[in-house]
Design an enzyme around this catalytic site. Structure first.
Site, PDB file in Angstrom:
ATOM      1  N   SER A 125     -58.379 -35.880 -37.111  1.00 40.77           N
ATOM      2  CA  SER A 125     -59.238 -37.067 -37.087  1.00 40.77           C
ATOM      3  C   SER A 125     -58.480 -38.315 -37.526  1.00 40.77           C
ATOM      4  O   SER A 125     -58.600 -39.370 -36.898  1.00 40.77           O
ATOM      5  CB  SER A 125     -60.451 -36.877 -37.995  1.00 40.77           C
ATOM      6  OG  SER A 125     -61.285 -35.888 -37.465  1.00 40.77           O
TER       7      SER A 125
ATOM      8  N   ARG B  68     -63.072 -27.734 -39.871  1.00 47.11           N
ATOM      9  CA  ARG B  68     -63.765 -29.025 -39.960  1.00 47.11           C
ATOM     10  C   ARG B  68     -65.062 -28.858 -40.735  1.00 47.11           C
ATOM     11  O   ARG B  68     -66.156 -28.987 -40.200  1.00 47.11           O
ATOM     12  CB  ARG B  68     -63.966 -29.582 -38.565  1.00 47.11           C
ATOM     13  CG  ARG B  68     -62.654 -30.184 -38.086  1.00 47.11           C
ATOM     14  CD  ARG B  68     -62.724 -30.747 -36.737  1.00 47.11           C
ATOM     15  NE  ARG B  68     -61.813 -31.877 -36.625  1.00 47.11           N
ATOM     16  CZ  ARG B  68     -61.562 -32.500 -35.503  1.00 47.11           C
ATOM     17  NH1 ARG B  68     -62.168 -32.140 -34.387  1.00 47.11           N
ATOM     18  NH2 ARG B  68     -60.725 -33.515 -35.476  1.00 47.11           N
TER      19      ARG B  68
ATOM     20  N   GLN C 115     -62.821 -32.361 -45.037  1.00 49.87           N
ATOM     21  CA  GLN C 115     -62.830 -33.595 -44.240  1.00 49.87           C
ATOM     22  C   GLN C 115     -61.667 -34.521 -44.611  1.00 49.87           C
ATOM     23  O   GLN C 115     -61.041 -35.129 -43.760  1.00 49.87           O
ATOM     24  CB  GLN C 115     -64.145 -34.332 -44.441  1.00 49.87           C
ATOM     25  CG  GLN C 115     -64.851 -34.551 -43.145  1.00 49.87           C
ATOM     26  CD  GLN C 115     -66.294 -34.974 -43.330  1.00 49.87           C
ATOM     27  OE1 GLN C 115     -66.791 -35.117 -44.451  1.00 49.87           O
ATOM     28  NE2 GLN C 115     -66.966 -35.177 -42.227  1.00 49.87           N
TER      29      GLN C 115
ATOM     30  N   ASP D  58     -58.379 -33.751 -42.842  1.00 47.34           N
ATOM     31  CA  ASP D  58     -58.463 -33.611 -41.387  1.00 47.34           C
ATOM     32  C   ASP D  58     -57.452 -34.528 -40.684  1.00 47.34           C
ATOM     33  O   ASP D  58     -57.737 -35.681 -40.365  1.00 47.34           O
ATOM     34  CB  ASP D  58     -59.904 -33.935 -40.966  1.00 47.34           C
ATOM     35  CG  ASP D  58     -60.161 -33.720 -39.492  1.00 47.34           C
ATOM     36  OD1 ASP D  58     -59.198 -33.513 -38.728  1.00 47.34           O
ATOM     37  OD2 ASP D  58     -61.334 -33.768 -39.102  1.00 47.34           O
TER      38      ASP D  58
ATOM     39  N   TYR E 213     -66.227 -28.303 -30.869  1.00 50.51           N
ATOM     40  CA  TYR E 213     -65.272 -28.646 -29.809  1.00 50.51           C
ATOM     41  C   TYR E 213     -65.889 -28.371 -28.435  1.00 50.51           C
ATOM     42  O   TYR E 213     -66.889 -27.682 -28.314  1.00 50.51           O
ATOM     43  CB  TYR E 213     -63.999 -27.807 -29.960  1.00 50.51           C
ATOM     44  CG  TYR E 213     -63.168 -28.183 -31.151  1.00 50.51           C
ATOM     45  CD1 TYR E 213     -62.446 -29.365 -31.175  1.00 50.51           C
ATOM     46  CD2 TYR E 213     -63.098 -27.346 -32.260  1.00 50.51           C
ATOM     47  CE1 TYR E 213     -61.668 -29.712 -32.263  1.00 50.51           C
ATOM     48  CE2 TYR E 213     -62.323 -27.685 -33.356  1.00 50.51           C
ATOM     49  CZ  TYR E 213     -61.615 -28.858 -33.358  1.00 50.51           C
ATOM     50  OH  TYR E 213     -60.850 -29.201 -34.436  1.00 50.51           O
TER      51      TYR E 213
HETATM   52  P1  NAD Z   1     -60.771 -33.128 -29.151  1.00 54.94           P
HETATM   53  O1  NAD Z   1     -59.611 -33.962 -29.550  1.00 54.94           O
HETATM   54  O2  NAD Z   1     -60.639 -31.648 -29.167  1.00 54.94           O
HETATM   55  O3  NAD Z   1     -61.227 -33.558 -27.676  1.00 54.94           O
HETATM   56  C1  NAD Z   1     -61.515 -34.909 -27.377  1.00 54.94           C
HETATM   57  C2  NAD Z   1     -62.820 -35.001 -26.609  1.00 54.94           C
HETATM   58  O4  NAD Z   1     -62.617 -34.550 -25.267  1.00 54.94           O
HETATM   59  C3  NAD Z   1     -63.967 -34.151 -27.169  1.00 54.94           C
HETATM   60  O5  NAD Z   1     -65.060 -34.993 -27.442  1.00 54.94           O
HETATM   61  C4  NAD Z   1     -64.276 -33.179 -26.044  1.00 54.94           C
HETATM   62  O6  NAD Z   1     -65.653 -32.845 -25.961  1.00 54.94           O
HETATM   63  C5  NAD Z   1     -63.824 -33.967 -24.838  1.00 54.94           C
HETATM   64  N1  NAD Z   1     -63.631 -33.180 -23.604  1.00 54.94           N
HETATM   65  C6  NAD Z   1     -63.095 -31.945 -23.457  1.00 54.94           C
HETATM   66  N2  NAD Z   1     -63.117 -31.568 -22.154  1.00 54.94           N
HETATM   67  C7  NAD Z   1     -63.667 -32.610 -21.462  1.00 54.94           C
HETATM   68  C8  NAD Z   1     -63.970 -32.829 -20.086  1.00 54.94           C
HETATM   69  N3  NAD Z   1     -63.720 -31.902 -19.149  1.00 54.94           N
HETATM   70  N4  NAD Z   1     -64.531 -34.010 -19.725  1.00 54.94           N
HETATM   71  C9  NAD Z   1     -64.815 -34.946 -20.660  1.00 54.94           C
HETATM   72  N5  NAD Z   1     -64.556 -34.791 -21.984  1.00 54.94           N
HETATM   73  C10 NAD Z   1     -63.998 -33.643 -22.374  1.00 54.94           C
HETATM   74  O7  NAD Z   1     -62.063 -33.511 -29.991  1.00 54.94           O
HETATM   75  P2  NAD Z   1     -62.163 -34.219 -31.418  1.00 54.94           P
HETATM   76  O8  NAD Z   1     -61.934 -35.653 -31.281  1.00 54.94           O
HETATM   77  O9  NAD Z   1     -61.319 -33.452 -32.335  1.00 54.94           O
HETATM   78  O10 NAD Z   1     -63.692 -34.003 -31.761  1.00 54.94           O
HETATM   79  C11 NAD Z   1     -64.394 -32.818 -31.488  1.00 54.94           C
HETATM   80  C12 NAD Z   1     -65.715 -32.802 -32.227  1.00 54.94           C
HETATM   81  O11 NAD Z   1     -65.513 -32.545 -33.595  1.00 54.94           O
HETATM   82  C13 NAD Z   1     -66.512 -34.078 -32.171  1.00 54.94           C
HETATM   83  O12 NAD Z   1     -67.862 -33.714 -32.087  1.00 54.94           O
HETATM   84  C14 NAD Z   1     -66.258 -34.718 -33.479  1.00 54.94           C
HETATM   85  O13 NAD Z   1     -67.260 -35.633 -33.856  1.00 54.94           O
HETATM   86  C15 NAD Z   1     -66.239 -33.511 -34.344  1.00 54.94           C
HETATM   87  N6  NAD Z   1     -65.563 -33.719 -35.611  1.00 54.94           N
HETATM   88  C16 NAD Z   1     -66.098 -33.159 -36.731  1.00 54.94           C
HETATM   89  C17 NAD Z   1     -65.468 -33.338 -37.942  1.00 54.94           C
HETATM   90  C18 NAD Z   1     -66.018 -32.748 -39.193  1.00 54.94           C
HETATM   91  O14 NAD Z   1     -67.109 -32.245 -39.184  1.00 54.94           O
HETATM   92  N7  NAD Z   1     -65.281 -32.755 -40.283  1.00 54.94           N
HETATM   93  C19 NAD Z   1     -64.293 -34.058 -38.019  1.00 54.94           C
HETATM   94  C20 NAD Z   1     -63.773 -34.590 -36.858  1.00 54.94           C
HETATM   95  C21 NAD Z   1     -64.400 -34.400 -35.653  1.00 54.94           C
END
Ligand code: NAD
Length: 380
Positions: free
Chosen positions: A133, A122, A127, A130, A230
């Site tokens: 996302s 990521r 991006q 991805d 994550y």
């Molecule tokens: P994910 O699908 O791995 O998980 C979904 C959400 O569940 C996450 O926010 C995680 O913190 C949460 N979670 C895990 N255990 C939990 C618990 N016990 N209780 C409550 N919540 C819990 O996550 P995602 O949607 O792929 O996103 C992860 C991070 O990556 C975010 O900060 C997102 O903004 C970031 N992100 C960055 C990029 C990039 O930089 N290119 C792209 C996409 C996402």
């Protein structure tokens, strides 16, 4: 350089790996594109649409796959499908590699170079590739639509001559990509929205969407995000504190949408059967993590379960695929962006840089072996 777009063989898969828009661009890169007849129908794309974009439509998957240098797929091909792949073909898909060592063995045995799009780092450069996302965003939106369809009351507050209907209370657990889109969608429909996450960074994002953040904000919470962004698996002690807080909150909610995941592990269990029972009859839970073991006790993959006290737990599979046309549009663009990095624009030939960090992070098998460090057979 032939690129194949076979039909997805999994009956639950409605998405497709290329659209007329991406076919046009692949042809522009110097590829000849062959699409299996009917491959796009479930995403609303006809054979004629593909032909107009410059692809050749062929009768079967085997025809499309014959001598293809690159195969674009949504799901990992199984051993049956792999029989039709050319040795050394590049196949790019959502490979779902964790816990499926045998399937990785089949990819290696077929001698294909298999790339897992969900392992894409990521970083800014990637991006546009991805898939987690692009698909999670749609799933988050659709989870709210599915909840609204199951719910027997309105989402917005309605003040009418006959009286006032209160706004629905929606609680989103896990505020990553899917959760944030669920919050935004529920807000747009007029619900009163709260959300939780274990990553401190989520707090501001939740607030900026107009939802209230609910979480145990202790020392462990402050350290709960990995360098990759994550969530870390939380301690038993934290989970207990979280459960107590959540239990009190959930019983006052109409809709709960859970999206919590931890990469490479089973989904954390966040909602117990007792919490489900504490909700009012007619309340709805949507478990977007159901394919990875589920956040909600009692959720069943592919089913809508009604509990003894009339609460419904929605466990649809492939939720992004419930918006097949939009999901395919975005997924196909994710794939195109990666394929562009594998092709030399000057010579218009396939020229992967096997040392590129994107290639190294996503390549599972090559030359008959599993090559990805996370999936070495002895580490099983
Ligand atoms: P994910 O699908 O791995 O998980 C979904 C959400 O569940 C996450 O926010 C995680 O913190 C949460 N979670 C895990 N255990 C939990 C618990 N016990 N209780 C409550 N919540 C819990 O996550 P995602 O949607 O792929 O996103 C992860 C991070 O990556 C975010 O900060 C997102 O903004 C970031 N992100 C960055 C990029 C990039 O930089 N290119 C792209 C996409 C996402």
């Amino acid at each position: 350089m032939k690129i194949a777009i076979p039909s997805e063989v999994d009956a639950g898969e409605s998405r497709i790996s290329a659209t007329p828009d991406t076919v046009k661009k692949l042809v522009g890169l110097g590829a000849s594109v062959e699409v299996a007849s009917g491959a796009g129908l479930r995403s609303g794309i006809t054979d004629a649409d593909y032909e107009a974009a410059g692809a050749a439509v062929v009768p079967t998957n085997a025809d499309a796959l014959r001598e293809a240098a690159i195969v674009l797929k949504v799901r990992r091909p199984g051993p049956e499908e792999l029989r039709d792949y050319a040795p050394d073909a590049i196949v790019i898909a959502i490979m779902d590699p964790y816990g499926h060592q045998e399937a990785l063995g089949a990819l290696a045995a077929a001698r294909v170079s298999a790339f897992a799009m969900e392992l894409m780092p990521r970083i800014t450069r990637a991006q546009v590739m991805d898939v987690l996302s692009s698909q999670a965003n749609l799933a988050g939106y659709r989870a709210v639509i599915d909840a609204a369809a199951e719910f027997s009351r309105a989402f917005p507050m309605m003040m009418t001559a006959a009286g006032t209907v209160p706004a629905a209370k929606v609680f989103v657990m896990g505020a990553g990509v899917a959760g944030l889109q669920a919050i935004a969608t529920a807000r747009r429909l007029g619900a009163v929205v709260t959300a939780t996450d274990v990553r401190p960074a989520a707090k501001e994002q939740v607030s900026s969407l107009g939802a209230k953040f609910v979480a145990v904000e202790d020392e462990e919470f402050k350290q709960a995000e990995t360098a990759a962004g994550y969530a870390k698996p939380m301690s038993a002690e934290y989970q207990q504190k979280q459960a107590a807080l959540v239990a009190d909150h959930i019983r006052k909610q109409d809709i709960v949408i859970t999206t919590a995941l931890i990469p490479g592990r089973p989904a954390p269990r966040l909602v117990s059967a007792a919490m489900v029972e504490s909700m009012r009859p007619g309340s709805i839970l949507v478990d977007l993590a159901v394919e990875r073991g589920g956040n909600v006790e009692g959720a069943r993959p592919g089913e809508v379960v009604t509990t003894a006290n009339g609460v419904r737990i929605v466990g649809h599979l492939n939720v992004a695929g419930r918006l097949a046309a939009s999901a395919s549009t975005l997924y196909a663009r994710n794939l195109l962006a990666f394929v562009e990095t594998l092709i030399d624009a000057k010579t218009r030939t396939l020229a992967p840089n096997w040392d590129d960090e994107l290639v190294k992070a996503t390549l599972l098998t090559r030359h008959g072996a599993v090559v990805h460090p996370n999936f070495q057979p002895q580490m099983d």
